[in-house]
Scaffold this active site. Sequence first.
Site, PDB file in Angstrom:
ATOM      1  N   LYS A  45     -36.067 -23.166  96.462  1.00 44.23           N
ATOM      2  CA  LYS A  45     -35.981 -22.663  95.080  1.00 44.23           C
ATOM      3  C   LYS A  45     -34.846 -23.337  94.324  1.00 44.23           C
ATOM      4  O   LYS A  45     -34.636 -23.090  93.144  1.00 44.23           O
ATOM      5  CB  LYS A  45     -35.744 -21.143  95.077  1.00 44.23           C
ATOM      6  CG  LYS A  45     -36.964 -20.295  95.331  1.00 44.23           C
ATOM      7  CD  LYS A  45     -36.717 -18.846  95.646  1.00 44.23           C
ATOM      8  CE  LYS A  45     -35.859 -18.018  94.816  1.00 44.23           C
ATOM      9  NZ  LYS A  45     -35.750 -16.596  95.238  1.00 44.23           N
ATOM     10  N   LYS A  47     -31.718 -22.805  94.979  1.00 43.33           N
ATOM     11  CA  LYS A  47     -30.663 -21.795  94.784  1.00 43.33           C
ATOM     12  C   LYS A  47     -29.704 -21.792  95.952  1.00 43.33           C
ATOM     13  O   LYS A  47     -30.129 -21.734  97.104  1.00 43.33           O
ATOM     14  CB  LYS A  47     -31.297 -20.391  94.711  1.00 43.33           C
ATOM     15  CG  LYS A  47     -31.302 -19.815  93.332  1.00 43.33           C
ATOM     16  CD  LYS A  47     -31.652 -18.351  93.306  1.00 43.33           C
ATOM     17  CE  LYS A  47     -31.301 -17.812  91.939  1.00 43.33           C
ATOM     18  NZ  LYS A  47     -31.637 -16.447  91.700  1.00 43.33           N
TER      19      LYS A  47
HETATM   20  N1  C2G Z   1     -32.352  -8.784  87.548  1.00 46.37           N
HETATM   21  C1  C2G Z   1     -32.237  -7.850  86.504  1.00 46.37           C
HETATM   22  N2  C2G Z   1     -31.111  -7.832  85.728  1.00 46.37           N
HETATM   23  C2  C2G Z   1     -30.104  -8.701  85.956  1.00 46.37           C
HETATM   24  C3  C2G Z   1     -30.204  -9.649  87.017  1.00 46.37           C
HETATM   25  C4  C2G Z   1     -31.342  -9.658  87.805  1.00 46.37           C
HETATM   26  O1  C2G Z   1     -33.149  -7.027  86.281  1.00 46.37           O
HETATM   27  N3  C2G Z   1     -29.021  -8.637  85.154  1.00 46.37           N
HETATM   28  C5  C2G Z   1     -33.595  -8.800  88.344  1.00 46.37           C
HETATM   29  C6  C2G Z   1     -34.333 -10.139  88.250  1.00 46.37           C
HETATM   30  O2  C2G Z   1     -35.079 -10.207  87.068  1.00 46.37           O
HETATM   31  C7  C2G Z   1     -35.195 -10.098  89.519  1.00 46.37           C
HETATM   32  C8  C2G Z   1     -34.294  -9.317  90.500  1.00 46.37           C
HETATM   33  O3  C2G Z   1     -33.272  -8.683  89.717  1.00 46.37           O
HETATM   34  O4  C2G Z   1     -36.388  -9.371  89.276  1.00 46.37           O
HETATM   35  C9  C2G Z   1     -33.650 -10.220  91.542  1.00 46.37           C
HETATM   36  O5  C2G Z   1     -33.020 -11.276  90.853  1.00 46.37           O
HETATM   37  P1  C2G Z   1     -32.642 -12.607  91.670  1.00 46.37           P
HETATM   38  O6  C2G Z   1     -31.900 -12.243  92.885  1.00 46.37           O
HETATM   39  O7  C2G Z   1     -32.006 -13.543  90.706  1.00 46.37           O
HETATM   40  O8  C2G Z   1     -34.085 -13.123  92.091  1.00 46.37           O
HETATM   41  P2  C2G Z   1     -34.695 -14.591  91.955  1.00 46.37           P
HETATM   42  O9  C2G Z   1     -33.791 -15.537  92.626  1.00 46.37           O
HETATM   43  O10 C2G Z   1     -35.036 -14.798  90.536  1.00 46.37           O
HETATM   44  O11 C2G Z   1     -35.979 -14.501  92.886  1.00 46.37           O
HETATM   45  O12 C2G Z   1     -40.505 -15.041  94.104  1.00 46.37           O
HETATM   46  C10 C2G Z   1     -39.631 -14.545  93.116  1.00 46.37           C
HETATM   47  C11 C2G Z   1     -38.214 -14.898  93.419  1.00 46.37           C
HETATM   48  O13 C2G Z   1     -37.886 -14.568  94.727  1.00 46.37           O
HETATM   49  C12 C2G Z   1     -37.265 -14.218  92.450  1.00 46.37           C
END
Ligand code: C2G
Length: 153
Positions: A45, A47
């Site tokens: 990803k 990340k």
């Molecule tokens: N999130 C949120 N508010 C924030 C930060 C994050 O609602 N201020 C939500 C994101 O929108 C997501 C969840 O928390 O739904 C997890 O965020 P991440 O850990 O950044 O996930 P990500 O790396 O985007 O992985 O297959 C999908 C991916 O695995 C998503």
Amino acid sequence: MAKTIITYGTFDMFHVGHLNLLRRLNEMADRVIVGVSTDEFNVKKGKKTLIPYEQRAEIVSAIQYVDLVIPEKSWEQKLSDVQEYQVDTFAIGKDWEGKFDFLNEVCEVVYLDRTDSISTTDLKRSLKRFLSISQKDLSQAFEVLEMLRRDLS
Ligand code: C2G
């Protein structure tokens, strides 16, 4: 019929934005499943995470709103997960809006508002700034604070 909802995420440096999302899922269904991205999948990803998968999965599974944590290893697994766990709804933050509409074939798809002004990226940036303060500046800052404390006491 008990309703099952699923989401996926990295959940690195777990913060209130993550918590609010999981609480919302718990309000929307009877069973909450969370796919936590493995370290290998995060590399794919693009990340970098600070907290290793085992600890991120342990933290998410300890959240009262979560019933089951599964490893997220690929983009493709969502379709088979929905069938395997008999999922009614797939939900994720609006930063992914439209990206998972293909799942509408097998379940309801919902994009949820994110929590403003908090993100792992911002936390990392602040940490980096904090850690970039030189020892000398840090001790000077503490000296000033100490003088202020003495003056105020
Ligand atoms: N999130 C949120 N508010 C924030 C930060 C994050 O609602 N201020 C939500 C994101 O929108 C997501 C969840 O928390 O739904 C997890 O965020 P991440 O850990 O950044 O996930 P990500 O790396 O985007 O992985 O297959 C999908 C991916 O695995 C998503």
